[in-house]
Design an enzyme around this catalytic site. Sequence first.
Site, PDB file in Angstrom:
ATOM      1  N   GLU A 169      -4.200   5.647 -24.077  1.00  0.00           N
ATOM      2  CA  GLU A 169      -4.310   4.381 -24.382  1.00  0.00           C
ATOM      3  C   GLU A 169      -4.689   3.654 -23.381  1.00  0.00           C
ATOM      4  OE1 GLU A 169      -1.529   6.714 -24.469  1.00  0.00           O
ATOM      5  OE2 GLU A 169      -0.640   6.515 -26.189  1.00  0.00           O
ATOM      6  N   HIS A 225     -10.251  -1.055   6.432  1.00  0.00           N
ATOM      7  CA  HIS A 225     -11.154  -1.471   4.959  1.00  0.00           C
ATOM      8  C   HIS A 225     -10.355  -3.206   4.231  1.00  0.00           C
ATOM      9  CE1 HIS A 225      -9.701  -0.831   0.643  1.00  0.00           C
ATOM     10  NE2 HIS A 225      -8.530  -1.818   1.014  1.00  0.00           N
ATOM     11  N   HIS A 263     -11.986  -7.493   2.583  1.00  0.00           N
ATOM     12  CA  HIS A 263     -12.533  -5.762   2.584  1.00  0.00           C
ATOM     13  C   HIS A 263     -13.571  -5.493   3.317  1.00  0.00           C
ATOM     14  CE1 HIS A 263      -9.554  -6.604   0.254  1.00  0.00           C
ATOM     15  NE2 HIS A 263      -8.810  -4.978   0.028  1.00  0.00           N
ATOM     16  N   HIS A 321      10.984   5.081 -29.375  1.00  0.00           N
ATOM     17  CA  HIS A 321       9.592   4.474 -29.966  1.00  0.00           C
ATOM     18  C   HIS A 321       9.864   2.957 -30.354  1.00  0.00           C
ATOM     19  CE1 HIS A 321       8.019   8.940 -29.488  1.00  0.00           C
ATOM     20  NE2 HIS A 321       6.961   8.279 -30.210  1.00  0.00           N
TER      21      HIS A 321
HETATM   22  C1  LIG Z   1      -4.151  -0.883  -9.864  1.00  0.00           C
HETATM   23  C2  LIG Z   1      -4.016  -0.597  -8.411  1.00  0.00           C
HETATM   24  N1  LIG Z   1      -3.189   0.074  -7.060  1.00  0.00           N
HETATM   25  C3  LIG Z   1      -3.385  -0.159  -5.740  1.00  0.00           C
HETATM   26  C4  LIG Z   1      -4.306  -1.337  -5.536  1.00  0.00           C
HETATM   27  C5  LIG Z   1      -4.293  -1.702  -3.881  1.00  0.00           C
HETATM   28  N2  LIG Z   1      -5.864  -1.572  -3.533  1.00  0.00           N
HETATM   29  C6  LIG Z   1      -6.857  -1.825  -3.139  1.00  0.00           C
HETATM   30  S1  LIG Z   1      -8.199  -0.802  -2.519  1.00  0.00           S
HETATM   31  C7  LIG Z   1      -6.698   0.413  -2.441  1.00  0.00           C
HETATM   32  C8  LIG Z   1      -6.943   1.535  -1.855  1.00  0.00           C
HETATM   33  C9  LIG Z   1      -8.310   1.774  -0.985  1.00  0.00           C
HETATM   34  O1  LIG Z   1      -8.491   3.175  -0.980  1.00  0.00           O
HETATM   35  P1  LIG Z   1     -10.334   3.299  -1.193  1.00  0.00           P
HETATM   36  O2  LIG Z   1     -10.006   2.861  -3.239  1.00  0.00           O
HETATM   37  O3  LIG Z   1     -10.490   4.432  -1.236  1.00  0.00           O
HETATM   38  O4  LIG Z   1     -10.763   2.503  -1.019  1.00  0.00           O
HETATM   39  P2  LIG Z   1     -11.257   2.005   0.572  1.00  0.00           P
HETATM   40  O5  LIG Z   1     -10.947   2.098   1.381  1.00  0.00           O
HETATM   41  O6  LIG Z   1     -13.031   3.687   0.518  1.00  0.00           O
HETATM   42  O7  LIG Z   1     -12.148   1.081   0.377  1.00  0.00           O
HETATM   43  C10 LIG Z   1      -5.309   0.024  -3.274  1.00  0.00           C
HETATM   44  C11 LIG Z   1      -4.296   1.224  -3.228  1.00  0.00           C
HETATM   45  C12 LIG Z   1      -5.690  -2.353  -6.725  1.00  0.00           C
HETATM   46  N3  LIG Z   1      -6.369  -2.942  -6.254  1.00  0.00           N
HETATM   47  N4  LIG Z   1      -5.196  -1.571  -7.703  1.00  0.00           N
END
Ligand SMILES: Cc1ncc(C[n+]2csc(CCOP(=O)(O)OP(=O)(O)O)c2C)c(N)n1
Length: 657
Positions: A407, A258, A27, A469
């Site tokens: 939690e 990204h 990334h 539960h």
């Molecule tokens: C709990 C979780 N769900 C999904 C992902 C997959 N994932 C990685 S980055 C991302 C989103 C990217 O957007 P952002 O957080 O705004 O990061 P940016 O593009 O600005 O680097 C996702 C959905 C993850 N790493 N963790």
Amino acid sequence: MTTNLNQLANAVRFLSIDAVQKANSGHPGMPMGMADVATVLFKHHLKFNPKNPNWVNRDRFILSAGHGSMLLYSLLYLTGYKEFSIDDLKNFRQLNSICAGHPEYKKSSGIETTTGPLGQGLGNSVGLSIAEEIFRKKFGSNVINHKTYAIVSDGDLMEGISHEAMSLAGHLKLKNLIVFFDNNKISIDGPTSLSVSDDYKKRFESYGWNYIEVNGHNHKQISNAIKKASKSNRPNIISCKTIIGFGSPNKSGKASSHGSPLGDEEIALVRKKLKWSSAPFETPKDILESWRVIGEKGITLEKQWSDSLDKKNVKIKKDLEKFFNNNNLKNLDHLINSEKEKYFKEKPNKATRECSSMVIEVVSELLPELIGGSADLSGSNNTKTKNSKVISSKDFNGNYIHYGVREHAMAAAMNGISLYGGLIPYGGTFLIFSDYCKPSIRLSALMGLKVIYIFSHDSIGLGEDGPTHQPIEQLAGLRAIPNLNVFRPADMNETLECWQIALKSKNTPSAIALSRQKLPYINPSLTKGNKCELGAYVVNATSQNYLINLIASGSEVEIVLEAQKKLKEMNIDSKVVSMPCQELFDKQSSTFKNEIINKDVPTITVEASSVYSWEKYSNNNMGIKTFGESAPYKEVYSHFNLTSTKIVELAKKIIKQ
Ligand SMILES: Cc1ncc(C[n+]2csc(CCOP(=O)(O)OP(=O)(O)O)c2C)c(N)n1
């Protein structure tokens, strides 16, 4: 040497771009966008010493947006962490590289926690800040006076855990927590407007956070915001308006920067645009030198801190070391053994959640590092004892946290408390709601942290609250997590022993499942050794020539013992085994395992739960394959055929075969 922040930030950008390109995966957008913020932080504010990465009073820096791992690796290399060579960066995302796809704790120093599952790093940061407040209170603000910094992304803040964690941090007024929000308004699917309309200012202020907005590419604004945040009496979030993929003519501001390499052509354009003529992985000498000087500042900072500590009070230094070296644990065995002796005489008939409470009470006198809590179920989980002193925003001189009904944040914060070092967190909820903690439990296990999860109401034995539960698949799910010890003690003796193992464990978290209902004392003999350490032991064999093995855990040991009596009346000899911890049993020698599960005779396993994890020991598994039922617990047990009569019936049937 250069003091030009743009050039320093570009060094971070190009190392990140080049590493992602070479790995052909990763990334680049986030490191490019946050390079300015990170540069200002590391150059002017962050207190750290690459020569001693574990300096207790260092600022903690958490990259919650773990997908931007190259940002962290570039910074660690540039500032001179000795494990990080340029070859490590070239090996980004390759097998055995310390530069793994997402930052992995323990792969190298400088990586404070494992991040990648969004929101977790933010939860850890809250725990780290809590730990910092606890130590500051214990040792004074002359000794402990650092910050916890975190970088979070849009995704981190969309996750539910962010709401829980930030709300808790606001409640506890964790003023030394400073979070940078990489507010680039882009996530994987495109602009965040596709899925979010939150008013962030209102959101964070309503939690009680100090909210500051800056242009994330304006160094002065960033630095001023950090200064302002440093003086605040509330947790801080600095919303940094940034451009993802900053510097890329065709991909900046777009989701396309990204999650995949920019490509050679685009990288050439970025080089041109940012006037960077160095070859891939080459940082101009003066810029690298300047970064190294930034890293070296920490040597002096730590020395000043350490000298002043020496002058002030040698006892403080020794006491601090005591916490971080786990010195207090040395007396644990003695304490547990004397408790075992006491209860061997008393033979208490108690729910194991009550037994656990009795253990916590005595152990907390010995271990000031024990930090307990519960997600609003203190009285049910029996986590709070008369030795518990509640931590509040006004007073961190305590050992108990009311996490509220949060939690997930509780579990992530416990990881943070454990990561800080010197403290042992335990926290409770019902076993059924371990599901609400699961992503953080998985990370406790992946990181090898000493975190103790107390899960009471561990079966249909909770009765009337019914199927919502009553845990069914939870034990099997927890047992499926590598490097997690799942304990299900059967009585007072086993509860003491399971706690003893959990407290002494170095690199394995523990989940202790505890009954709501009363259970008899079943321990047949007093031993100095810990029977549960081997995962299973023989409670009683009615003859050496037994015809059947009966294996159970927790509350079902009582039932198989009843069945054993009935079988004896029919002249059928049997052996009862209690198996409080499958993970420990599975690690034993085959000789021991064959002794416990004698293959020459049939084996029945009994647990009021899914039979999944028991199928490796036997084909005759008594358990539950549906959801539970709402009724008084004894009736629910009968409904599911988990009775001594039914065990006897099955035993007779399989012995005949
Ligand atoms: C709990 C979780 N769900 C999904 C992902 C997959 N994932 C990685 S980055 C991302 C989103 C990217 O957007 P952002 O957080 O705004 O990061 P940016 O593009 O600005 O680097 C996702 C959905 C993850 N790493 N963790």
